[in-house]
Design an enzyme around this catalytic site. Structure first.
Site, PDB file in Angstrom:
ATOM      1  N   LYS A   1       0.836  -1.200   0.000  1.00  0.00           N
ATOM      2  CA  LYS A   1       0.000   0.000   0.000  1.00  0.00           C
ATOM      3  C   LYS A   1       0.881   1.265   0.000  1.00  0.00           C
ATOM      4  O   LYS A   1       2.101   1.183   0.215  1.00  0.00           O
ATOM      5  CB  LYS A   1      -0.913  -0.034   1.230  1.00  0.00           C
ATOM      6  CG  LYS A   1      -1.893  -1.228   1.243  1.00  0.00           C
ATOM      7  CD  LYS A   1      -2.762  -1.173   2.501  1.00  0.00           C
ATOM      8  CE  LYS A   1      -3.566  -2.444   2.705  1.00  0.00           C
ATOM      9  NZ  LYS A   1      -4.371  -2.378   3.953  1.00  0.00           N
TER      10      LYS A   1
ATOM     11  N   TYR B   1     -12.052  -2.841  -2.592  1.00  0.00           N
ATOM     12  CA  TYR B   1     -12.543  -3.067  -1.222  1.00  0.00           C
ATOM     13  C   TYR B   1     -14.065  -3.156  -1.140  1.00  0.00           C
ATOM     14  O   TYR B   1     -14.634  -2.939  -0.071  1.00  0.00           O
ATOM     15  CB  TYR B   1     -12.035  -1.944  -0.312  1.00  0.00           C
ATOM     16  CG  TYR B   1     -10.609  -2.137   0.171  1.00  0.00           C
ATOM     17  CD1 TYR B   1     -10.203  -3.325   0.803  1.00  0.00           C
ATOM     18  CD2 TYR B   1      -9.667  -1.120   0.032  1.00  0.00           C
ATOM     19  CE1 TYR B   1      -8.900  -3.493   1.263  1.00  0.00           C
ATOM     20  CE2 TYR B   1      -8.351  -1.292   0.501  1.00  0.00           C
ATOM     21  CZ  TYR B   1      -7.986  -2.475   1.111  1.00  0.00           C
ATOM     22  OH  TYR B   1      -6.694  -2.645   1.579  1.00  0.00           O
TER      23      TYR B   1
ATOM     24  N   THR C   1      -4.657  -8.343  10.730  1.00  0.00           N
ATOM     25  CA  THR C   1      -5.050  -7.045  10.154  1.00  0.00           C
ATOM     26  C   THR C   1      -4.584  -5.863  11.005  1.00  0.00           C
ATOM     27  O   THR C   1      -4.062  -4.883  10.478  1.00  0.00           O
ATOM     28  CB  THR C   1      -6.590  -6.997   9.997  1.00  0.00           C
ATOM     29  OG1 THR C   1      -6.991  -8.096   9.168  1.00  0.00           O
ATOM     30  CG2 THR C   1      -7.043  -5.689   9.387  1.00  0.00           C
TER      31      THR C   1
ATOM     32  N   ASN D   1      -1.392  -0.325   7.631  1.00  0.00           N
ATOM     33  CA  ASN D   1      -0.812  -1.658   7.848  1.00  0.00           C
ATOM     34  C   ASN D   1      -0.041  -2.200   6.645  1.00  0.00           C
ATOM     35  O   ASN D   1       0.202  -3.390   6.536  1.00  0.00           O
ATOM     36  CB  ASN D   1      -1.868  -2.638   8.372  1.00  0.00           C
ATOM     37  CG  ASN D   1      -2.992  -2.883   7.390  1.00  0.00           C
ATOM     38  OD1 ASN D   1      -2.934  -2.417   6.246  1.00  0.00           O
ATOM     39  ND2 ASN D   1      -3.997  -3.624   7.809  1.00  0.00           N
TER      40      ASN D   1
ATOM     41  N   HIS E   1      -1.533  -5.543   1.527  1.00  0.00           N
ATOM     42  CA  HIS E   1      -2.793  -6.266   1.314  1.00  0.00           C
ATOM     43  C   HIS E   1      -2.479  -7.660   0.797  1.00  0.00           C
ATOM     44  O   HIS E   1      -1.565  -7.832  -0.005  1.00  0.00           O
ATOM     45  CB  HIS E   1      -3.660  -5.548   0.274  1.00  0.00           C
ATOM     46  CG  HIS E   1      -4.814  -6.389  -0.179  1.00  0.00           C
ATOM     47  ND1 HIS E   1      -5.992  -6.459   0.531  1.00  0.00           N
ATOM     48  CD2 HIS E   1      -4.948  -7.252  -1.226  1.00  0.00           C
ATOM     49  CE1 HIS E   1      -6.809  -7.320  -0.076  1.00  0.00           C
ATOM     50  NE2 HIS E   1      -6.196  -7.802  -1.144  1.00  0.00           N
TER      51      HIS E   1
ATOM     52  N   GLU F   1      -9.367 -10.510  -7.349  1.00  0.00           N
ATOM     53  CA  GLU F   1      -8.419  -9.398  -7.223  1.00  0.00           C
ATOM     54  C   GLU F   1      -7.351  -9.440  -8.318  1.00  0.00           C
ATOM     55  O   GLU F   1      -6.970  -8.389  -8.862  1.00  0.00           O
ATOM     56  CB  GLU F   1      -7.785  -9.410  -5.830  1.00  0.00           C
ATOM     57  CG  GLU F   1      -8.827  -9.019  -4.758  1.00  0.00           C
ATOM     58  CD  GLU F   1      -8.383  -9.227  -3.323  1.00  0.00           C
ATOM     59  OE1 GLU F   1      -9.188  -8.921  -2.423  1.00  0.00           O
ATOM     60  OE2 GLU F   1      -7.244  -9.688  -3.078  1.00  0.00           O
TER      61      GLU F   1
HETATM   62  P1  DAT Z   1      -6.992  -7.403   5.739  1.00  0.00           P
HETATM   63  O1  DAT Z   1      -6.274  -6.264   5.039  1.00  0.00           O
HETATM   64  O2  DAT Z   1      -6.160  -8.013   6.818  1.00  0.00           O
HETATM   65  O3  DAT Z   1      -7.546  -8.418   4.762  1.00  0.00           O
HETATM   66  P2  DAT Z   1      -9.732  -6.431   6.009  1.00  0.00           P
HETATM   67  O4  DAT Z   1      -9.981  -7.029   4.661  1.00  0.00           O
HETATM   68  O5  DAT Z   1     -10.674  -6.791   7.104  1.00  0.00           O
HETATM   69  O6  DAT Z   1      -8.245  -6.757   6.512  1.00  0.00           O
HETATM   70  O7  DAT Z   1      -9.718  -4.847   5.900  1.00  0.00           O
HETATM   71  C1  DAT Z   1      -9.094  -4.217   4.824  1.00  0.00           C
HETATM   72  C2  DAT Z   1      -8.291  -3.038   5.338  1.00  0.00           C
HETATM   73  O8  DAT Z   1      -9.195  -2.103   5.949  1.00  0.00           O
HETATM   74  C3  DAT Z   1      -7.286  -3.373   6.427  1.00  0.00           C
HETATM   75  O9  DAT Z   1      -6.062  -3.842   5.901  1.00  0.00           O
HETATM   76  C4  DAT Z   1      -7.136  -2.044   7.105  1.00  0.00           C
HETATM   77  C5  DAT Z   1      -8.534  -1.458   7.025  1.00  0.00           C
HETATM   78  N1  DAT Z   1      -9.280  -1.729   8.254  1.00  0.00           N
HETATM   79  C6  DAT Z   1      -9.784  -2.916   8.657  1.00  0.00           C
HETATM   80  N2  DAT Z   1     -10.393  -2.815   9.832  1.00  0.00           N
HETATM   81  C7  DAT Z   1     -10.273  -1.512  10.194  1.00  0.00           C
HETATM   82  C8  DAT Z   1     -10.693  -0.749  11.318  1.00  0.00           C
HETATM   83  N3  DAT Z   1     -11.372  -1.307  12.309  1.00  0.00           N
HETATM   84  N4  DAT Z   1     -10.384   0.566  11.337  1.00  0.00           N
HETATM   85  C9  DAT Z   1      -9.708   1.142  10.329  1.00  0.00           C
HETATM   86  N5  DAT Z   1      -9.279   0.483   9.240  1.00  0.00           N
HETATM   87  C10 DAT Z   1      -9.560  -0.819   9.176  1.00  0.00           C
HETATM   88 MG    MG Z   2      -9.084  -8.311   3.395  1.00  0.00          MG
END
Ligand code: DAT
Ligand code: MG
Length: 151
Positions: free
Chosen positions: A11, A51, A93, A114, A117, A128
């Site tokens: 990212k 997303y 995550t 973080n 992805h 994707e």
């Molecule tokens: P991952 O990236 O581990 O697959 P995800 O698909 O649940 O996680 O979410 C996508 C992204 O959204 C994640 O990398 C960071 C952001 N995100 C997830 N939960 C969040 C939260 N509670 N507050 C802020 N950003 C969040």
């Molecule tokens: Mg995800």
């Protein structure tokens, strides 16, 4: 050998922090094979597509603004178990909960930044890869390391 493929993206925070080589290195050293890579600045509309599963979440808008805020390194990695194990290399995550030794555990601090992805399953991996890459951008080749990695 025919192995599964996953979509991995560094990212904008990971790119700006100079972590491209560090992140690629972890997948490469593990024994996975890079079959596609490019640097792109996604539009906000593109980020929303990527997303789309999260569109009801309160952080969706900020997340899409963030993903489209700068260059992203989009990649496809191939290997046995790469979808699931790639997620393991990445870590939880929320970097506050990621184990040390994982990419997020070692290199990130908060969930909104973080750095990486990774597809979360076979269906999202396919979707994707199809969203980010044209079929001709994926390269099929035999790595000479394969017999040493897989036996
Ligand atoms: P991952 O990236 O581990 O697959 P995800 O698909 O649940 O996680 O979410 C996508 C992204 O959204 C994640 O990398 C960071 C952001 N995100 C997830 N939960 C969040 C939260 N509670 N507050 C802020 N950003 C969040
Ligand atoms: Mg995800």
């Amino acid at each position: 050998a025919e192995f599964e493929r996953t979509f991995i993206a560094i990212k904008p925070d990971g790119v700006q922090r100079g972590l491209i080589a560090e992140i690629i290195s972890r997948f490469e050293r593990k024994g996975y094979k890079l079959v596609a890579i490019k640097v792109v600045i996604p539009s906000k509309e593109f980020a929303q597509k990527h997303y789309h599963d999260l569109k009801e979440r309160p952080f969706f808008n900020g997340l899409c603004d963030f993903l489209s805020s700068g260059p992203v390194v989009a990649m496809v990695w191939e290997g046995e178990g790469v979808i699931k194990y790639g997620r393991k290399l990445i870590g939880a995550t929320d970097p506050q909960k990621s184990e040390p030794g994982t990419i997020r555990g070692d290199l990130a601090v908060v969930v909104g930044r973080n750095i990486i992805h990774g597809s979360d399953g076979p269906e999202t991996a396919k979707d994707e890869i199809d969203l980010w890459f044209q079929p001709e951008e994926l390269v099929t080749y035999t790595s000479n390391a394969e017999t040493w990695i897989y036996g």
